[in-house]
Design an enzyme around this catalytic site. Structure first.
Site, short mmCIF file in Angstrom:
data_model
loop_
_atom_site.label_atom_id
_atom_site.label_comp_id
_atom_site.label_asym_id
_atom_site.label_seq_id
_atom_site.Cartn_x
_atom_site.Cartn_y
_atom_site.Cartn_z
N THR A 169 0.84 -1.20 0.00
CA THR A 169 0.00 0.00 0.00
C THR A 169 0.88 1.26 0.00
O THR A 169 1.96 1.24 0.58
CB THR A 169 -0.89 -0.04 1.26
OG1 THR A 169 -1.80 -1.10 1.10
CG2 THR A 169 -1.63 1.26 1.49
N ARG A 197 -14.31 -6.80 -0.60
CA ARG A 197 -13.58 -6.61 0.67
C ARG A 197 -12.94 -5.20 0.67
O ARG A 197 -12.26 -4.82 -0.26
CB ARG A 197 -12.50 -7.67 0.81
CG ARG A 197 -11.66 -7.58 2.10
CD ARG A 197 -10.39 -6.79 1.89
NE ARG A 197 -9.55 -6.70 3.09
CZ ARG A 197 -8.50 -5.91 3.21
NH1 ARG A 197 -8.13 -5.15 2.21
NH2 ARG A 197 -7.79 -5.89 4.31
N VAL A 198 -13.18 -4.46 1.72
CA VAL A 198 -12.61 -3.11 1.84
C VAL A 198 -11.72 -3.07 3.08
O VAL A 198 -12.13 -3.51 4.16
CB VAL A 198 -13.74 -2.06 1.96
CG1 VAL A 198 -13.16 -0.67 2.21
CG2 VAL A 198 -14.59 -2.05 0.69
N GLY A 199 -10.51 -2.56 2.91
CA GLY A 199 -9.58 -2.46 4.04
C GLY A 199 -9.65 -1.09 4.70
O GLY A 199 -10.64 -0.36 4.57
N ASP A 200 -8.58 -0.74 5.38
CA ASP A 200 -8.54 0.53 6.12
C ASP A 200 -8.27 1.74 5.24
O ASP A 200 -8.62 2.87 5.59
CB ASP A 200 -7.44 0.46 7.18
CG ASP A 200 -6.07 0.19 6.53
OD1 ASP A 200 -5.92 -0.87 5.89
OD2 ASP A 200 -5.17 1.04 6.63
N GLY A 221 -0.68 -1.97 6.40
CA GLY A 221 -0.63 -3.17 7.23
C GLY A 221 -1.96 -3.92 7.20
O GLY A 221 -2.75 -3.74 6.27
N GLY A 223 -5.36 -4.53 7.34
CA GLY A 223 -6.45 -3.57 7.27
C GLY A 223 -7.54 -3.80 8.30
O GLY A 223 -8.03 -2.84 8.93
#
Ligand code: ASP
Length: 301
Positions: A169, A197-200, A221, A223
């Site tokens: 990232t 899927r959605v991370g931070d 890192g 998420g």
């Protein structure tokens, strides 16, 4: 005083990939610095630095991103202006080469914060921002990885951050000559992630946060863990509530990620005076920074 810090992910970057990361973050710093040092805004510098890394296939952002379980590339990005407190973000967006630019357009040209999937693509088209094909974002390395992963194991976002699975990232935090701090983050997420899927990274307060009176943060890192501890905002709160300096606040954030959810990751930040700090509990983190008080760039992996 102007200041810029960029990162290209926190993970166990193998020795043979260190040089590409070093070159990539150095180029991103130069792009952003060109603008900042000639009177450009913090938002412009953050966008330019992140675009540079989205275009560089070394990183898991834009072209070169990981492929999801369906063989598609879905991207997440966010940006925040710490003076207006306006922010913009896209999540699970396909067919966009530079999601950070769409996030910026949402921040500046709409009264929304986060658009997902086809809604984000529609917004991009309405604002004459370019779209592309999935294949334009896909590189051979990631196609190979995707083929290898198929059928091997069940997806676990957490496990993705335990071994040598990449976590490239990208992010940037800038302070301009007007004292405005902006932060942004962009990612392709985790390899073989389930669609949707959605991370931070696109979530304000998790992967990204900026408040010009306190500082700006971009994270990388695991998420799901970063979301659970609202990492970016908790680091900002630490500085605001306790008067912690940037180094102590960044270290606190990583310690919180580790102790609360057993998470791995990295943080870059600028404090309200533009002083850069870095903390991570992964073996390596690619980053580069410069302030107008420094004679040359610092590039570290
Ligand atoms: N934090 C990102 C995510 O979970 C991945 C990364 O930082 O590499 O989507």
């Amino acid at each position: 005083m102007v200041s810029l810090i960029v990162h290209g992910g926190a993970w166990n970057i193998p020795t043979e990939m260190v040089e590409a990361h070093r070159t990539g973050v150095a180029a991103a710093l130069r792009e952003g610095w060109k603008l900042l040092s000639h009177g450009g805004s913090a938002v412009q510098a953050v966008e330019a630095a992140i675009r540079c890394m989205e275009d560089d296939p070394t990183f898991d952002a834009g072209r070169g991103s990981f492929v999801n379980a369906l063989g598609e590339i879905e991207l997440d990005a966010s940006i925040m202006n710490g003076s207006t407190m306006r922010c913009g973000a896209v999540a699970s967006v396909q067919n966009i080469r530079n999601p950070i630019t769409v996030a910026r357009a949402i921040m500046e040209k709409s009264d929304m914060v986060l658009l997902t999937g086809i809604g984000a693509v529609r917004f991009a088209k309405e604002h004459q921002l370019p779209t592309c094909k999935n294949d334009d974002l896909l590189v051979g390395r990631e196609l190979q990885r995707w083929k290898q992963i198929q059928g091997q194991r069940k997806f676990s976002a957490k496990d993705a951050f335990r071994g040598t699975v990449p976590s490239d990232t990208v992010g940037a935090v800038a302070m301009d000559a007007n004292g405005i701090i902006a932060a942004g983050t962009s990612t392709g997420g985790t390899p073989n992630k389930p669609p949707g899927r959605v991370g931070d990274s696109p979530l304000i307060g998790c992967g990204t946060y900026a408040d010009s009176t306190i500082g700006g943060v971009s994270c990388s890192g695991w998420g799901e863990g970063i979301i659970a501890v609202s990492l970016a905002k908790s680091v900002i709160d630490k500085m605001e509530m306790t008067g912690a300096d940037g180094d102590a606040a960044a270290a606190y954030g990583i310690q919180r990620l580790a102790s609360k959810v057993d998470g791995l990751g990295g943080i870059v930040l600028l404090d309200r005076n533009g002083r850069p700090s870095v903390a991570y509990n992964t073996p390596r983190m690619a980053r580069a920074y410069r302030t107008s008080e420094m004679k040359s760039d610092v590039i570290e992996v």
